[in-house]
Design an enzyme around this catalytic site. Structure first.
Site, mmCIF file in Angstrom:
data_model
loop_
_atom_site.group_PDB
_atom_site.id
_atom_site.type_symbol
_atom_site.label_atom_id
_atom_site.label_comp_id
_atom_site.label_asym_id
_atom_site.label_seq_id
_atom_site.Cartn_x
_atom_site.Cartn_y
_atom_site.Cartn_z
ATOM 1 N N HIS A 259 25.425 64.517 19.025
ATOM 2 C CA HIS A 259 25.671 64.873 17.626
ATOM 3 C C HIS A 259 24.413 64.632 16.794
ATOM 4 O O HIS A 259 23.480 63.966 17.246
ATOM 5 C CB HIS A 259 26.879 64.094 17.061
ATOM 6 C CG HIS A 259 26.780 62.609 17.228
ATOM 7 N ND1 HIS A 259 26.931 61.973 18.453
ATOM 8 C CD2 HIS A 259 26.540 61.606 16.336
ATOM 9 C CE1 HIS A 259 26.797 60.668 18.298
ATOM 10 N NE2 HIS A 259 26.543 60.414 17.021
ATOM 11 N N ARG A 269 25.190 62.166 1.106
ATOM 12 C CA ARG A 269 26.250 61.858 2.073
ATOM 13 C C ARG A 269 26.228 60.352 2.343
ATOM 14 O O ARG A 269 25.157 59.763 2.532
ATOM 15 C CB ARG A 269 26.003 62.608 3.379
ATOM 16 C CG ARG A 269 27.009 62.254 4.483
ATOM 17 C CD ARG A 269 26.736 63.072 5.738
ATOM 18 N NE ARG A 269 27.380 62.515 6.907
ATOM 19 C CZ ARG A 269 28.520 62.985 7.423
ATOM 20 N NH1 ARG A 269 29.137 64.003 6.870
ATOM 21 N NH2 ARG A 269 29.038 62.434 8.500
HETATM 22 O O1 LIG Z 1 25.965 59.293 9.476
HETATM 23 C C1 LIG Z 1 26.626 59.972 10.231
HETATM 24 O O2 LIG Z 1 27.519 60.717 9.830
HETATM 25 C C2 LIG Z 1 26.383 59.883 11.725
HETATM 26 C C3 LIG Z 1 25.400 58.809 12.073
HETATM 27 C C4 LIG Z 1 25.325 58.547 13.539
HETATM 28 O O3 LIG Z 1 25.561 59.406 14.350
HETATM 29 C C5 LIG Z 1 24.939 57.198 13.978
HETATM 30 O O4 LIG Z 1 24.688 56.338 13.096
HETATM 31 O O5 LIG Z 1 24.890 56.969 15.201
HETATM 32 FE FE LIG Z 2 25.724 58.555 16.361
#
Ligand SMILES: O=C(O)CCC(=O)C(=O)O
Ligand SMILES: [Fe+2]
Ligand SMILES: C=C1C[C@]23C[C@@]1(O)CC[C@H]2[C@@]12CC[C@H](O)[C@@](C)(C(=O)O1)[C@H]2[C@@H]3C(=O)O
Length: 330
Positions: A259, A269
């Site tokens: 992701h 965000r």
């Molecule tokens: O901040 C997000 O929405 C995802 C962050 C993420 O994937 C992480 O911190 O491992």
């Molecule tokens: Fe993550």
């Protein structure tokens, strides 16, 4: 002159952060698990196999607690830069800005990273109010994760019931928690139709992670065929990611989901992510009760401490599990 120096500053801010062509595909097939649905456990297992990702609704985490934590996080991120820097650098926990991890990764993000100690999430020096909200939130989310892990155990028929949930319930569980803020990024958006990366592509190393954000978009996941799809934000639900360790424990039946986060041009965000990890000394290997006759283990056995050490030597986007594949010749 003033305008020119501002432009140079802006470019200076961006030129070390990667961009990408955003995919316009919205993930409409997102698996949604309703906790009040008797078929929830079947849906969870299907989603972990197909995507390594699902959304949970009708959970029992109090929404007021989530809202309070978000507002306290925003208060923190609104402090002056020098006040925030007092809580850095983020190794092993603390405030970080743009730099992610120890190996040169950068993103358009600032964050607070909390680590575990004696079953609590800690960040030295943080206000009592933020600390206690984080711990209340994490204990509610941890309960939800335990429920999910117990549903998985039941569905896969790999008892005892707590064979997975005990890993994160353990008071030595090496879990962590992260508050991320992605500032809006108007200047860069039109450049060649490319978007700035907020948090680069990666898989989470732990067992399961739980992500909650405000209603600003940006999260994308990578499907099995390699396409990136955008996950519509939903501030009242939780998004679950299968981590590398659960991929190993299920001998590859579940996949850890790749992701990434893209910046938004106008809205900030704010996300909160709980990473459920096992105790440092825990051996991570495929569960015997799951293995079929003649099935080979795909990965060498390792302790969570060994995996974590190895992961922290890698760049964010690397395939960290590759080093532990049996065929890698270990
Ligand atoms: O901040 C997000 O929405 C995802 C962050 C993420 O994937 C992480 O911190 O491992
Ligand atoms: Fe993550
Ligand atoms: C570049 C890195 C950041 C990270 C440690 C690492 O060396 C590789 C894994 C990264 C990651 C991704 C998920 C979580 O956000 C995180 C806290 C974790 O456990 O592994 C981060 C690490 C980090 O930001 O320090």
């Amino acid at each position: 002159m003033e305008v020119l120096s501002q432009t140079v500053n802006i470019l200076d801010n961006f030129n070390h952060i990667k961009t990408c062509k955003p995919s316009s595909r919205i993930f409409t097939a997102i698996p949604v698990v309703d906790f009040s649905d008797p078929d929830a456990k079947t849906k969870i297992v299907e989603a972990c196999k197909e995507f390594g990702f699902f959304k949970v609704i009708n959970h029992r985490v109090p929404i007021e607690l989530v809202a309070k934590l978000e507002s306290e996080a925003v208060k923190f991120f609104n402090l002056s830069q020098s006040d925030k820097e007092n809580f850095g650098p983020p190794n092993p926990c603390g405030y970080g800005n743009r730099k992610i991890g120890p190996n040169g990764d950068v993103g358009w993000v600032e964050y607070l990273l909390f680590g575990s100690m004696n079953a609590q999430l800690i960040l030295p020096g943080i206000s009592e109010n933020l600390w206690s909200l984080v711990n209340d939130y994490v204990s509610a989310v941890r309960n939800m994760v335990c429920e999910v892990l117990e549903m998985i155990t039941e569905e896969l028929k790999i008892g005892p019931k707590d064979v997975l949930s005990r890993l994160i319930k353990d008071e030595k569980s090496d879990s962590c928690f992260r508050l991320n803020r992605y500032p809006p990024c108007p200047e860069i958006q039109p450049v060649n139709g490319r978007t700035l990366i907020g948090f680069g592509e990666h898989t989470d190393p732990q067992i399961l992670s739980v992500l909650r954000s405000n209603n600003t978009s940006g999260l994308q996941i990578c499907l099995q065929d390699g396409t990136w799809v955008s996950v519509p934000p939903d501030h009242s639900s939780f998004f679950f990611n299968v981590g590398d360790s659960l991929q190993v424990i299920t001998n590859g039946r579940f996949r850890s989901v790749r992701h990434r986060l893209l910046t938004h041009s106008l809205k900030s965000r704010v996300s909160m992510v709980y990473f459920g990890g096992p105790p440092l000394s825990e051996k991570i290997t495929a569960l015997s009760s799951l293995m079929e006759d003649g099935e080979e283990r795909l990965y060498e056995e390792f302790t969570w401490s060994e995996y974590k050490k190895s992961a922290y030597k890698t760049r964010l986007g690397e395939n960290r599990l590759g080093l532990f594949e049996k065929s890698a010749g270990h």
